[in-house]
Scaffold this motif. Sequence first.
Motif, mmCIF file in Angstrom:
data_model
loop_
_atom_site.group_PDB
_atom_site.id
_atom_site.type_symbol
_atom_site.label_atom_id
_atom_site.label_comp_id
_atom_site.label_asym_id
_atom_site.label_seq_id
_atom_site.Cartn_x
_atom_site.Cartn_y
_atom_site.Cartn_z
ATOM 1 N N SER A 1 7.290 15.127 22.459
ATOM 2 C CA SER A 1 5.721 15.227 21.865
ATOM 3 C C SER A 1 5.368 14.676 23.397
ATOM 4 C CB SER A 1 5.311 14.697 20.771
ATOM 5 O OG SER A 1 5.835 13.270 20.780
ATOM 6 N N SER B 1 4.692 8.711 23.640
ATOM 7 C CA SER B 1 6.189 8.767 22.789
ATOM 8 C C SER B 1 7.286 7.991 23.421
ATOM 9 C CB SER B 1 6.358 10.008 22.469
ATOM 10 O OG SER B 1 7.492 10.209 21.533
ATOM 11 N N SER B 2 7.255 6.820 22.897
ATOM 12 C CA SER B 2 8.492 6.025 23.324
ATOM 13 C C SER B 2 10.019 6.464 22.888
ATOM 14 C CB SER B 2 8.274 4.541 22.944
ATOM 15 O OG SER B 2 8.269 4.531 21.446
ATOM 16 N N TRP B 3 9.963 7.215 21.686
ATOM 17 C CA TRP B 3 11.290 7.462 21.281
ATOM 18 C C TRP B 3 11.686 8.871 22.186
ATOM 19 C CZ3 TRP B 3 13.950 4.358 19.050
ATOM 20 C CH2 TRP B 3 13.885 3.301 18.286
ATOM 21 N N LEU C 1 1.707 16.924 18.135
ATOM 22 C CA LEU C 1 1.841 16.612 16.769
ATOM 23 C C LEU C 1 0.452 16.585 15.910
ATOM 24 C CD1 LEU C 1 4.532 13.685 17.243
ATOM 25 C CD2 LEU C 1 4.948 15.927 16.678
ATOM 26 N N ARG D 1 3.064 21.258 13.272
ATOM 27 C CA ARG D 1 3.704 20.282 12.315
ATOM 28 C C ARG D 1 4.775 21.460 11.286
ATOM 29 N NH1 ARG D 1 2.788 15.216 12.275
ATOM 30 N NH2 ARG D 1 3.840 14.755 10.576
ATOM 31 N N PHE E 1 10.908 15.832 10.868
ATOM 32 C CA PHE E 1 9.572 16.046 11.326
ATOM 33 C C PHE E 1 9.232 15.100 12.706
ATOM 34 C CE2 PHE E 1 6.815 17.088 7.502
ATOM 35 C CZ PHE E 1 6.479 18.320 8.272
ATOM 36 N N LEU E 2 10.247 14.301 12.998
ATOM 37 C CA LEU E 2 10.237 13.157 14.275
ATOM 38 C C LEU E 2 10.860 13.823 15.265
ATOM 39 C CD1 LEU E 2 11.166 10.066 12.247
ATOM 40 C CD2 LEU E 2 8.877 11.052 12.641
ATOM 41 N N VAL E 3 10.377 13.356 16.600
ATOM 42 C CA VAL E 3 10.802 13.849 17.830
ATOM 43 C C VAL E 3 11.414 12.685 18.349
ATOM 44 C CG1 VAL E 3 9.861 15.970 18.335
ATOM 45 C CG2 VAL E 3 8.567 13.941 18.646
ATOM 46 N N PRO E 4 12.310 12.372 19.242
ATOM 47 C CA PRO E 4 12.938 13.686 20.022
ATOM 48 C C PRO E 4 14.033 14.279 19.017
ATOM 49 C CG PRO E 4 13.978 11.711 20.595
ATOM 50 C CD PRO E 4 12.814 11.354 19.961
ATOM 51 N N TRP F 1 18.373 14.740 15.228
ATOM 52 C CA TRP F 1 17.342 14.455 15.485
ATOM 53 C C TRP F 1 16.779 12.852 15.202
ATOM 54 C CZ3 TRP F 1 19.919 17.335 11.634
ATOM 55 C CH2 TRP F 1 20.151 16.569 10.258
ATOM 56 N N ASP F 2 17.811 12.023 15.695
ATOM 57 C CA ASP F 2 17.333 10.735 15.833
ATOM 58 C C ASP F 2 17.905 10.027 16.995
ATOM 59 O OD1 ASP F 2 16.832 8.104 14.050
ATOM 60 O OD2 ASP F 2 18.595 7.754 15.286
ATOM 61 N N THR F 3 17.010 9.187 17.643
ATOM 62 C CA THR F 3 17.220 8.788 19.010
ATOM 63 C C THR F 3 18.693 8.245 19.185
ATOM 64 O OG1 THR F 3 14.878 8.427 19.425
ATOM 65 C CG2 THR F 3 16.463 7.426 21.022
ATOM 66 N N LEU F 4 19.227 7.257 18.339
ATOM 67 C CA LEU F 4 20.386 6.661 18.217
ATOM 68 C C LEU F 4 21.456 7.611 18.092
ATOM 69 C CD1 LEU F 4 20.965 3.755 19.001
ATOM 70 C CD2 LEU F 4 20.799 3.261 16.380
ATOM 71 N N HIS G 1 16.236 -0.123 17.704
ATOM 72 C CA HIS G 1 15.985 1.022 16.834
ATOM 73 C C HIS G 1 15.216 0.604 15.468
ATOM 74 C CE1 HIS G 1 17.374 4.790 14.636
ATOM 75 N NE2 HIS G 1 16.710 5.088 15.761
ATOM 76 N N PHE H 1 3.317 6.012 18.052
ATOM 77 C CA PHE H 1 3.667 7.461 17.067
ATOM 78 C C PHE H 1 5.020 7.718 17.530
ATOM 79 C CE2 PHE H 1 1.647 9.573 20.452
ATOM 80 C CZ PHE H 1 2.107 10.930 20.376
HETATM 81 N N1 GSH Z 1 13.940 6.895 14.251
HETATM 82 C C1 GSH Z 1 13.392 7.780 14.897
HETATM 83 C C2 GSH Z 1 11.925 7.600 15.541
HETATM 84 C C3 GSH Z 1 11.054 8.784 15.944
HETATM 85 C C4 GSH Z 1 9.753 8.531 16.108
HETATM 86 O O1 GSH Z 1 9.158 8.064 15.436
HETATM 87 N N2 GSH Z 1 9.186 9.602 16.477
HETATM 88 C C5 GSH Z 1 7.706 9.892 16.648
HETATM 89 C C6 GSH Z 1 7.177 9.882 18.126
HETATM 90 S S1 GSH Z 1 7.725 8.598 19.170
HETATM 91 C C7 GSH Z 1 7.364 11.139 15.827
HETATM 92 O O2 GSH Z 1 7.893 12.242 15.924
HETATM 93 N N3 GSH Z 1 6.240 11.087 14.926
HETATM 94 C C8 GSH Z 1 5.689 12.132 14.191
HETATM 95 C C9 GSH Z 1 4.294 11.943 14.034
HETATM 96 O O3 GSH Z 1 3.870 11.142 14.255
HETATM 97 O O4 GSH Z 1 3.933 12.868 13.412
HETATM 98 C C10 GSH Z 1 14.147 7.929 16.244
HETATM 99 O O5 GSH Z 1 15.018 7.199 16.628
HETATM 100 O O6 GSH Z 1 14.029 9.212 16.934
#
Ligand code: GSH
Length: 217
Positions: A9, A14-16, A38, A44, A54-57, A67-70, A104, A217
Amino acid sequence: MANATLTISSKNYSSWCLRGWLLCRMAGLEFEEVEVSLEDAATRAELLLLSPSFLVPCLTHEGVRVWDTLAIGEYLAEWRPQAGLLPTDRAARAHCRAICGEMHSGFYNLRSALPMNLKARHPRFKVWAGAQADIERIGTIWRECFRAYGGPYLFGALSMADAMYAPVCTRFLTYDVKLDAAAVAYCRTIMSWPAMAEWVEAAKAEPAELEELDVEF
Ligand SMILES: N[C@@H](CCC(=O)N[C@@H](CS)C(=O)NCC(=O)O)C(=O)O
């Protein structure tokens, strides 16, 4: 043509996504970026197809969706071990995984009180006690790494841990956080990592920020 896509995003907020993108670069993966906003319902819904959480990256590579950073970091470390995302020494590798896990799943106070915002600068920002405790813990983690592995990166050479802590360096700059000399030098090293500099430049070129997005976010 790249056989991988990374769904992300905002580059400013977006830090992730920054972490996931740095991990892909570190692994030498050729990938296309798919940037989603987003904010609206249609996007969405589209994102749900791309990322079940629903989360990125979210990384898609040769039909594999992560779908999870780690998990992206672990996947890439397996895919190309020679890229050095994880240290070769077993003890150092465990240490690396432990501090990546700590990032994380922790530092909630820091992440909520000092959200990543690459375009912003807040001189003399007042850090509240909860976030200060997180900052001190991060200082300890970094010092232990420099002592054990000699720097300039956390495990000597670049590793997954540097990608995980890179957004912390940007927060320290944005919020004018007081740091010791070793931490200042480390933040400088991370900010001058070419991949990081490229991301920051792209973030700064993003359209005008929305006030309501000035939160994590
Ligand atoms: N635990 C997840 C966290 C990912 C996360 O929180 N991503 C945020 C963007 S930094 C997101 O997608 N948020 C969706 C939203 O705000 O609707 C990971 O490690 O990838």
